[in-house]
Design a protein around this motif. Structure first.
Motif, PDB file in Angstrom:
ATOM      1  N   ARG A   1     -40.936  -5.252 -16.649  1.00 50.31           N
ATOM      2  CA  ARG A   1     -41.285  -6.231 -17.684  1.00 50.31           C
ATOM      3  C   ARG A   1     -41.196  -5.642 -19.082  1.00 50.31           C
ATOM      4  NH1 ARG A   1     -46.572  -9.724 -15.717  1.00 50.31           N
ATOM      5  NH2 ARG A   1     -45.485 -11.082 -14.227  1.00 50.31           N
ATOM      6  N   SER A   2     -41.642  -4.412 -19.242  1.00 51.39           N
ATOM      7  CA  SER A   2     -41.707  -3.816 -20.573  1.00 51.39           C
ATOM      8  C   SER A   2     -40.504  -2.962 -20.910  1.00 51.39           C
ATOM      9  CB  SER A   2     -42.967  -2.955 -20.687  1.00 51.39           C
ATOM     10  OG  SER A   2     -42.914  -1.869 -19.772  1.00 51.39           O
ATOM     11  N   GLY A   3     -39.781  -2.462 -19.910  1.00 50.58           N
ATOM     12  CA  GLY A   3     -38.711  -1.514 -20.144  1.00 50.58           C
ATOM     13  C   GLY A   3     -39.223  -0.083 -20.109  1.00 50.58           C
ATOM     14  N   TRP A   4     -38.338   0.850 -20.481  1.00 51.75           N
ATOM     15  CA  TRP A   4     -38.703   2.251 -20.413  1.00 51.75           C
ATOM     16  C   TRP A   4     -39.842   2.611 -21.365  1.00 51.75           C
ATOM     17  CZ3 TRP A   4     -37.692   4.942 -16.421  1.00 51.75           C
ATOM     18  CH2 TRP A   4     -36.505   4.787 -15.710  1.00 51.75           C
ATOM     19  N   ILE A   5     -40.057   1.789 -22.383  1.00 52.20           N
ATOM     20  CA  ILE A   5     -41.165   2.063 -23.299  1.00 52.20           C
ATOM     21  C   ILE A   5     -42.515   1.969 -22.586  1.00 52.20           C
ATOM     22  CG2 ILE A   5     -41.579  -0.314 -24.078  1.00 52.20           C
ATOM     23  CD1 ILE A   5     -41.887   0.804 -26.908  1.00 52.20           C
ATOM     24  N   GLY A   6     -42.503   1.360 -21.394  1.00 51.02           N
ATOM     25  CA  GLY A   6     -43.726   1.301 -20.609  1.00 51.02           C
ATOM     26  C   GLY A   6     -44.270   2.670 -20.256  1.00 51.02           C
TER      27      GLY A   6
ATOM     28  N   ASP B   1     -33.854  -1.881 -19.374  1.00 49.66           N
ATOM     29  CA  ASP B   1     -34.076  -2.146 -20.789  1.00 49.66           C
ATOM     30  C   ASP B   1     -34.937  -1.031 -21.368  1.00 49.66           C
ATOM     31  OD1 ASP B   1     -32.904  -4.937 -21.226  1.00 49.66           O
ATOM     32  OD2 ASP B   1     -34.270  -5.305 -19.543  1.00 49.66           O
ATOM     33  N   TRP B   2     -34.691  -0.734 -22.640  1.00 47.83           N
ATOM     34  CA  TRP B   2     -35.520   0.243 -23.307  1.00 47.83           C
ATOM     35  C   TRP B   2     -36.865  -0.341 -23.708  1.00 47.83           C
ATOM     36  CZ3 TRP B   2     -34.794   5.186 -22.955  1.00 47.83           C
ATOM     37  CH2 TRP B   2     -33.515   5.695 -22.745  1.00 47.83           C
ATOM     38  N   ALA B   3     -36.865  -1.581 -24.179  1.00 48.90           N
ATOM     39  CA  ALA B   3     -38.113  -2.220 -24.604  1.00 48.90           C
ATOM     40  C   ALA B   3     -37.936  -3.733 -24.587  1.00 48.90           C
ATOM     41  CB  ALA B   3     -38.527  -1.762 -25.994  1.00 48.90           C
TER      42      ALA B   3
ATOM     43  N   LEU C   1     -39.127   6.297 -10.773  1.00 50.85           N
ATOM     44  CA  LEU C   1     -38.133   6.339  -9.708  1.00 50.85           C
ATOM     45  C   LEU C   1     -37.790   4.942  -9.200  1.00 50.85           C
ATOM     46  CD1 LEU C   1     -39.208   9.460  -7.602  1.00 50.85           C
ATOM     47  CD2 LEU C   1     -37.268   9.234  -9.155  1.00 50.85           C
ATOM     48  N   CYS C   2     -38.812   4.111  -8.999  1.00 49.20           N
ATOM     49  CA  CYS C   2     -38.539   2.756  -8.499  1.00 49.20           C
ATOM     50  C   CYS C   2     -37.803   1.910  -9.534  1.00 49.20           C
ATOM     51  CB  CYS C   2     -39.849   2.082  -8.093  1.00 49.20           C
ATOM     52  SG  CYS C   2     -40.629   2.794  -6.628  1.00 49.20           S
ATOM     53  N   TYR C   3     -38.178   2.037 -10.802  1.00 52.99           N
ATOM     54  CA  TYR C   3     -37.488   1.279 -11.844  1.00 52.99           C
ATOM     55  C   TYR C   3     -36.067   1.801 -12.041  1.00 52.99           C
ATOM     56  CZ  TYR C   3     -36.543  -0.944 -16.341  1.00 52.99           C
ATOM     57  OH  TYR C   3     -35.985  -1.686 -17.352  1.00 52.99           O
ATOM     58  N   LEU C   4     -35.874   3.097 -11.894  1.00 52.92           N
ATOM     59  CA  LEU C   4     -34.539   3.668 -12.012  1.00 52.92           C
ATOM     60  C   LEU C   4     -33.627   3.199 -10.882  1.00 52.92           C
ATOM     61  CD1 LEU C   4     -32.753   5.709 -13.595  1.00 52.92           C
ATOM     62  CD2 LEU C   4     -33.571   7.467 -12.000  1.00 52.92           C
ATOM     63  N   SER C   5     -34.178   3.037  -9.696  1.00 51.91           N
ATOM     64  CA  SER C   5     -33.363   2.665  -8.538  1.00 51.91           C
ATOM     65  C   SER C   5     -33.125   1.164  -8.438  1.00 51.91           C
ATOM     66  CB  SER C   5     -34.028   3.160  -7.249  1.00 51.91           C
ATOM     67  OG  SER C   5     -34.134   4.569  -7.241  1.00 51.91           O
ATOM     68  N   TYR C   6     -34.111   0.357  -8.811  1.00 54.58           N
ATOM     69  CA  TYR C   6     -34.017  -1.094  -8.588  1.00 54.58           C
ATOM     70  C   TYR C   6     -33.971  -1.900  -9.889  1.00 54.58           C
ATOM     71  CZ  TYR C   6     -35.498   0.613  -4.039  1.00 54.58           C
ATOM     72  OH  TYR C   6     -35.582   1.305  -2.860  1.00 54.58           O
TER      73      TYR C   6
END
Length: 521
Positions: free
Chosen positions: A110-115, A260-262, A318-323
């Motif tokens: 939802r937030s992106g990598w800024i999370g 997404d980054w943010a 890891l989960c956000y990177l994979s999915y």
């Protein structure tokens, strides 16, 4: 002449012996002023340093004594059975880590990598506010306060007590409800794998009965802490399963995932998930009260917060990177339907939430039993049973104790209501009855509201952010306004403002999503 020589030799031997005794008994003092050639500090300065260290040790010992005396003498309903720091650490991880592991990857989508930045910020704020809450229990008080309602009463009067009690009640009731929703869904899916198809509502009652029986029999925080150890082990197993699967699926899904980054508009509701992932403040006062060494609370909380943060960063990234943006909540629903990894993950998650439910309900039951006077009555009956042999030998003393107990019954009763008096006369039956009613209430709500993600967002925005960040800071500002440190008050004000902002916007988004799911089934 010979007699004079003998007397002189005896006098010298006595002087030497006395000098040896003085040196042996004064070794610490001599150690501080020896080796002057190796240390440039003057003997007078060294004496001041030794005196300063001695005063510091005395002040530290006095703080420990003051803390213990305030805790033991001020509140008769505090836990008597103490637990070790290791058990307290396991309990904190059990309370904090369970829901966060299931929701953190979806919050990243939802937030992106800024999370990641907001997750680390939430961990620092949670550590600061967790220690701040415990300080509120003692600061300027003649007795140790029990939790949010009493802190609210001491700071803002009746209004503060209502606000603190209301948010605590919401979290203590709805969090077990959320766990029962999750466990009921998982049990229904797991049974369908072996060919046994049961409705989700039936599985909800099965799960509730499975939790309710041991919960009705628990009597102390030590019993609940014993369950939390196994819940923490289940958490570790869930992390291992999900990280291994996420790493193995990375190359296969790399071309189809989007990151997404943010995403600015989703940051408030994602922050609510981060807040809920560190929410344990409503239980922290009871855990701290049950510790053998309560002065170790900041260190134990720091180790727990650091461990949980490492797990969250590993699991979420890891989960956000994979999915990517396809991550669901609970996170294991992202795995292929019918896969063995999905079944193992659901089984481990179910074990964890079932063992975590008694922790929340125990704190709520403890408050209700203390308010009714049931817990004090039960403790007094236990004390009378332990000294029964002595009372039999002294009948007069027994009659006097009986008269005192009757007087205590009059003082314990908050009114002349016969129902409360009946409950006090049968503490064991009352305790079991209250816990059965709580389990049934949570199961009924879980049957009516089967939306795990929406309920978690609502709890996070309404109750979790208030109890984790907002209320501890506001209470501390009120308590230490005159004698508090300026930098600390400024930090509390900033945390309260950020928490209020995220809670307001996150609640609006969570309500919209909940209403949307209710309308569209």
């Amino acid at each position: 002449m010979e007699s004079d020589d003998i007397h002189q030799r005896q006098r010298k031997s006595i002087d030497v012996t006395t000098l040896d005794q003085i040196i042996s008994t004064s070794t610490p003092c001599f150690d501080t002023i020896r080796d002057e050639d190796e240390d440039d500090t003057k003997p007078r300065d060294k004496g001041k340093q030794a005196l300063y260290r001695s005063k510091q040790q005395q002040q530290q010992q006095q703080r420990v004594i003051d803390t213990n005396s305030v805790t033991s003498s001020g509140n008769v309903d505090l836990p008597v059975v103490k637990v070790s720091n290791t058990s307290t650490l396991a309990s904190i991880i059990c309370v904090v880590a369970g829901t966060g592991i299931l929701g953190i990857p979806h919050a990243f989508s939802r937030s992106g990598w800024i999370g990641l930045l907001f997750l680390v910020l939430s961990s620092v704020m949670a550590q600061f506010c967790g220690c701040l809450l415990i300080r509120c229990l003692y600061h300027g008080q003649s007795r140790r306060l029990s939790g949010f309602p009493e802190i609210g009463l001491a700071t803002f009067g009746k209004l503060g007590q209502i606000v603190g009690g209301l948010f605590s009640l919401i979290l203590l009731i709805l969090t077990p409800t959320l766990y029962i929703i999750l466990a009921g869904d998982n049990v229904s899916k797991l049974l369908s794998v072996i060919g046994l198809h049961l409705d989700r509502k039936v599985c909800t009652w099965i799960v509730s009965a499975t939790v309710g029986v041991p919960f009705a029999l628990t009597r102390t925080m030590r019993d609940v802490s014993f369950m939390s150890f196994f819940a923490s082990m289940a958490t570790v197993c869930l992390v291992l399963v999900m990280t291994i699967v996420a790493v193995s699926d990375f190359q296969e899904n790399e071309a189809n995932t989007h990151h997404d980054w943010a995403i600015a508009e989703n940051i408030p509701i994602a922050f609510s998930t981060f807040s809920f992932s560190y929410c344990g403040n409503v239980i922290f006062p009871h855990l701290e009260a049950s510790m053998i060494d309560r002065t170790s609370w900041p260190k134990v909380l720091l180790v727990a917060t650091f461990s949980v943060t490492v797990i969250y960063v590993l699991m979420g990234s890891l989960c956000y990177l994979s999915y990517g943006n396809q991550v669901k909540t609970p996170v294991y629903n992202t795995l292929p339907e019918g896969s063995s990894a999905l079944n193992v993950a659901m089984l481990v998650a179910t074990v964890h939430v079932l063992l975590a439910v008694p922790m929340y309900l125990y704190v709520f039951t403890y408050s209700v039993e203390s308010w009714l006077g049931v817990r004090r009555r039960q403790r007094r009956l236990q004390d009378r049973h332990n000294k029964g042999d002595k009372d039999r030998r002294d009948q007069g003393s027994d009659e006097e104790d009986k008269g005192k107990d009757d007087d205590d019954d009059d003082n314990i009763s908050t009114s002349d209501n016969m129902v409360i008096r009946r409950l006090q006369q049968h503490p064991s039956i009352t305790r079991i009855g209250l816990r059965v009613l709580e389990i049934c209430f949570c199961a009924s709500i879980a049957m009516l509201i089967p939306y795990f993600s929406d309920v978690m967002s609502l709890i996070g925005t309404i109750a979790a952010e208030s109890l984790t960040f907002i209320l501890p800071c506001i209470f501390w500002i009120r308590l230490s306004w005159k004698d508090g440190q300026t930098w600390e008050l400024v930090i509390c004000a900033l945390i309260a403002i950020v928490g209020t902002f995220c809670a307001a916007f996150g609640t609006a988004d969570a309500v919209k999503e909940f209403l949307y799911d209710v309308r569209h089934g």
